[in-house]
Design an enzyme around this catalytic site. Structure first.
Site, PDB file in Angstrom:
ATOM      1  N   HIS A 201       0.833  -1.204   0.000  1.00 38.75           N
ATOM      2  CA  HIS A 201       0.000   0.000   0.000  1.00 38.75           C
ATOM      3  C   HIS A 201       0.873   1.262   0.000  1.00 38.75           C
ATOM      4  O   HIS A 201       0.669   2.179  -0.821  1.00 38.75           O
ATOM      5  CB  HIS A 201      -0.908  -0.017   1.228  1.00 38.75           C
ATOM      6  CG  HIS A 201      -1.773   1.188   1.383  1.00 38.75           C
ATOM      7  ND1 HIS A 201      -3.099   1.208   1.018  1.00 38.75           N
ATOM      8  CD2 HIS A 201      -1.508   2.435   1.872  1.00 38.75           C
ATOM      9  CE1 HIS A 201      -3.610   2.404   1.258  1.00 38.75           C
ATOM     10  NE2 HIS A 201      -2.663   3.165   1.800  1.00 38.75           N
ATOM     11  N   GLU A 202       1.846   1.303   0.892  1.00 36.38           N
ATOM     12  CA  GLU A 202       2.710   2.480   0.988  1.00 36.38           C
ATOM     13  C   GLU A 202       3.671   2.583  -0.185  1.00 36.38           C
ATOM     14  O   GLU A 202       4.024   3.693  -0.607  1.00 36.38           O
ATOM     15  CB  GLU A 202       3.489   2.441   2.313  1.00 36.38           C
ATOM     16  CG  GLU A 202       2.615   2.478   3.547  1.00 36.38           C
ATOM     17  CD  GLU A 202       1.750   3.729   3.598  1.00 36.38           C
ATOM     18  OE1 GLU A 202       2.187   4.785   3.117  1.00 36.38           O
ATOM     19  OE2 GLU A 202       0.622   3.637   4.142  1.00 36.38           O
TER      20      GLU A 202
ATOM     21  N   HIS B 216       1.902   4.505  -2.823  1.00 35.21           N
ATOM     22  CA  HIS B 216       1.965   5.956  -2.603  1.00 35.21           C
ATOM     23  C   HIS B 216       3.328   6.518  -3.011  1.00 35.21           C
ATOM     24  O   HIS B 216       3.408   7.577  -3.658  1.00 35.21           O
ATOM     25  CB  HIS B 216       1.716   6.270  -1.127  1.00 35.21           C
ATOM     26  CG  HIS B 216       0.296   6.100  -0.684  1.00 35.21           C
ATOM     27  ND1 HIS B 216      -0.764   6.659  -1.354  1.00 35.21           N
ATOM     28  CD2 HIS B 216      -0.241   5.445   0.390  1.00 35.21           C
ATOM     29  CE1 HIS B 216      -1.893   6.355  -0.738  1.00 35.21           C
ATOM     30  NE2 HIS B 216      -1.607   5.613   0.323  1.00 35.21           N
TER      31      HIS B 216
END
Length: 489
Positions: A140-141, A144
């Protein structure tokens, strides 16, 4: 008791770590070296939390963000459309759940269920759960970070944390750079996390779907199931019982070719009476070891063996000359090796009187023949659910002893956790709620969609605040209802 012990251990560990950190920082002789160690390693300790932060992966993020710029632009733009549609669906779903719960009190229909180790998560599954959280958080990170590099936003660093016993990840982006890029570019960055969580779900589904084909050279399916575990001190454990790694092919006259067949055979054995076996009457009399002083009780369970042997069992049967039930203590192995029968008419042998003998047991107790490996079938006497809970099986039977027995189970279980937890992160993270990605997605979308039609920034801010308050209240209500259903319903 076990839950209380684990809570005490966790509190003791975090309290000791926090006090040790405070002690080393306050002690003059060691504070400088300790602070230098924390600064060099990127570690930091706070109440019930341990964090690690480092810029070591910045160059890796830079390379990924510069790889095929046109493709990444299309990739993260698709993530924006996905996140916006999912936000609407998530708000609608949570609103419907909250409305139905308030109106009809269907707490048992609550879809949002918190996963609590020791409450609704088995202790054997905790490591799958924690590993899934860590993998989902990291990817997920990373989404980003790569999207930020693609949109010329500086990545300061990447980190991992452990909050009580829940692992996670975070990425540090330059807030100055984020504020100056356009709302569309902000959306690509904010939506990249949930977009990658969705890709995790799709990937796990594809792995589950292709697993039988991928494992085909090493495992066989469709003709038996493999025994993966046997409960200790159970009725089917021990040298003469079931052995881990054996193939299980049948229960009575029910063939087992898959895990679904195994479940169905257990259910069938619970519903139907125990099968009988055809035995000549003269052989019954020869094998009968019922004590001479035994007399049939007027009521209650009938045991004509008086529990004198582990190898014999009391059977009942009828003869042509008498319609009354007869009882005989017969060797269970010899008797069950005879042909199976359900009715007296199933037994016929020219010139010989043959009876269908049935185990003399209560309605819940069954005598089951479990066919396994190349050894004689295991005779199980008891409730079929005891057999079911004592044995774990897999539909993948190894073709060689060198092939790991539990590998398919591990892959399947991990993929199922990825699907459920990563999917839940998608649904929850897009909700326009404080401290979630949905908060920043909502702000960027309002700026993109309303800047021309609503030029007043204060009015756009008021619209944003109302939406965020509604989303926060909606999510809080669903969490409260879910916790109520878990602990109090």
């Amino acid at each position: 008791m076990l839950q209380t012990t684990w809570i005490a251990l966790l509190l003791g560990f975090w309290s000791s770590l926090y006090l040790l950190d405070a002690f080393l920082k306050s002690k003059k002789s060691s504070s400088r070296q300790y602070l230098h160690f924390l600064d060099k390693t990127g570690l930091s300790v706070s109440i019930c939390q341990l964090r690690w932060y480092s810029p070591a992966f910045n160059r890796c993020f830079l390379r990924l963000g510069q790889w095929r710029p046109a493709f990444l632009r299309l990739w993260f733009t698709a993530g924006v459309f996905f996140a916006l549609v999912t936000m609407l669906l998530s708000v609608f779903l949570l609103s419907l759940l909250a409305f139905n719960t308030v109106r009809q009190k269907p707490v048992e229909q609550q879809v949002l269920t918190p996963v609590m180790p020791g409450v609704n998560l088995p202790s054997s599954q905790i490591w799958y759960y924690l590993l899934t959280l860590l993998v989902c958080g990291i990817l997920h990170e990373v989404g980003h970070a790569v999207a930020a590099v693609r949109e010329q936003v500086r990545v300061n660093g990447f980190g991992l944390f452990m909050l009580i016993m829940y692992p996670g990840a975070f990425v540090d982006l330059s807030s100055e750079h984020l504020q100056v890029v356009s709302p569309l570019r902000q959306l690509r960055i904010y939506c990249a996390g949930v977009w990658h969580n969705f890709i995790i779900v799709v990937t796990a589904i594809l792995i589950l779907w292709s697993l039988p084909v991928v494992l085909l050279p090493f495992y066989s399916t469709g003709h038996a199931v493999a025994i993966t575990s046997v409960a200790e001190n159970s009725a089917v454990s021990g040298p003469r019982g079931l052995i881990v790694g054996e193939s299980l092919t049948g229960v009575g006259d029910c063939q087992v070719r898959s895990v679904e067949d195994w479940h169905e055979c257990i259910l069938t054995s619970m519903k139907e009476p125990s099968l009988g076996h055809c035995l000549p009457v003269h052989l019954i009399k020869e094998l009968n070891t019922t004590p001479k002083n035994w007399s049939q009780p007027l009521e209650g369970e009938i045991d004509c063996c008086n529990m004198t042997s582990d190898t014999h069992l009391c059977f009942l049967y009828h003869t042509r000359t008498s319609q009354h039930a007869h009882f005989a203590c017969l060797p269970a192995r010899t008797t069950t090796d005879r042909p199976v029968c359900k009715l007296q008419s199933d037994c016929y042998l020219p010139g010989t009187e043959v009876a269908c003998v049935y185990p003399s047991v209560d309605n819940e107790t069954k005598l089951l023949r479990v066919f396994h490996g190349r050894r004689p079938p295991l005779l199980f006497l008891g409730h079929p659910l005891d057999l079911f809970y004592s044995v774990s099986v897999s539909q993948y039977v190894p073709n060689s002893s060198l092939v790991p027995l539990n590998l398919p189970y591990v892959v399947e279980t991990f993929c199922k956790y990825l699907i459920s937890l990563s999917g839940a992160l998608v649904i929850l993270n897009v909700v326009p709620c404080y401290a979630l990605d949905g908060q920043f997605i909502c702000h960027a979308f309002i700026e993109l969609a309303l800047r021309s039609s609503v030029p007043d920034p204060d009015l756009r801010g008021a619209i944003y605040t109302l939406i965020i308050l509604f989303g926060t209240l909606l999510l809080a209500l669903n969490v409260i209802f879910a916790m109520w259903a878990l602990f109090l319903w």
